[in-house]
Design an enzyme around this catalytic site. Structure first.
Site, PDB file in Angstrom:
ATOM      1  N   GLY A 144       0.802  -1.213   0.000  1.00 29.88           N
ATOM      2  CA  GLY A 144       0.000   0.000   0.000  1.00 29.88           C
ATOM      3  C   GLY A 144       0.840   1.270   0.000  1.00 29.88           C
ATOM      4  N   HIS A 145       0.176   2.374  -0.264  1.00 30.61           N
ATOM      5  CA  HIS A 145       0.824   3.674  -0.419  1.00 30.61           C
ATOM      6  C   HIS A 145       1.672   4.028   0.808  1.00 30.61           C
ATOM      7  CE1 HIS A 145      -1.958   5.628   2.416  1.00 30.61           C
ATOM      8  NE2 HIS A 145      -2.869   4.818   1.897  1.00 30.61           N
ATOM      9  N   ASP A 146       2.809   4.639   0.553  1.00 26.95           N
ATOM     10  CA  ASP A 146       3.701   5.206   1.573  1.00 26.95           C
ATOM     11  C   ASP A 146       4.329   4.164   2.491  1.00 26.95           C
ATOM     12  OD1 ASP A 146       3.253   8.257   1.179  1.00 26.95           O
ATOM     13  OD2 ASP A 146       1.228   7.441   1.307  1.00 26.95           O
TER      14      ASP A 146
END
Length: 208
Positions: free
Chosen positions: A132-134
């Site tokens: 997932g993002h980041d």
């Protein structure tokens, strides 16, 4: 097409070979078990484990070994010997433009690496993984098939994430920690700890 030498000739090496041989020219395998090279019909030639770039005919290496601690030690030794590390990303993987992929990491088919993910050096991201993002993943991490990693999660150096595990967004997995297959992790995991289950709990009996 880049010429590369694989270090390792076991299951991970054979998995990567099955798709990477269309992307790079594999000149051979440095291995402690030369019989594996012929037994499995691997391309190129078998080299001794202490092969040098001059002997191999290339300074581009792929570390195709599943154990993070072995990959870390081998990476350090090969760098001193003058090898560089080839990053391999299968064409079916989605990697966001804002993601950063470290040198020598292997990203297998059907992986999704979302926006602003940071992936360190010499990682092995196996089939059908979602990141997932980041999220931030340090060096020498092994992520096995089907793992789902939530946004803003962090995974420390040398960690092993077992097949089918799910990591909740924002959690931290410590250095050299092990998350057992199928586990669902809702809380931070300290360094050198093994967790198992849903919800994941510490399992001291499996720790070194």
């Amino acid at each position: 097409m880049d010429k590369v030498i694989f270090f390792g000739s076991g299951g991970v090496a054979r998995e990567v070979t099955s798709w990477a041989q269309t992307m790079v020219k594999i000149i051979g395998y440095a291995t402690l078990d030369s019989d594996e090279h012929s037994r499995f019909g691997l391309p190129g030639v078998a080299f001794p484990d202490d092969v040098t770039p001059a002997q191999a005919g290339t300074d581009l290496a792929v570390i195709a070994i599943g154990l993070p601690r072995v990959r870390r030690r081998l990476g350090e030794r090969l760098a001193v010997a003058g090898f560089r590390f080839k990053t391999l990303i299968h064409q079916s993987a989605f990697v966001a433009q804002s993601a950063v992929i470290g040198e020598g990491s292997v990203v297998c088919p059907l992986v999704n690496i979302s926006s602003n993910v940071t992936l360190g050096r010499l990682n092995y991201i196996n089939f059908c993984v979602g990141i997932g993002h980041d999220a931030v993943i340090a060096d020498n991490v092994q992520v096995n098939p089907g793992v789902q990693i939530g946004g803003f999660a962090t995974i420390g150096e040398g960690a092993l994430i077992g097949s089918g595990a799910t990591l909740r967004e924002g959690i931290n997995i410590g250095d050299r920690a092990t998350v057992a297959s199928g586990s669902v992790v809702f809380a931070n995991v300290r360094s050198d700890v093994t967790v198992l289950g849903n919800p994941a709990k510490r399992m001291r009996m499996f720790e070194n």
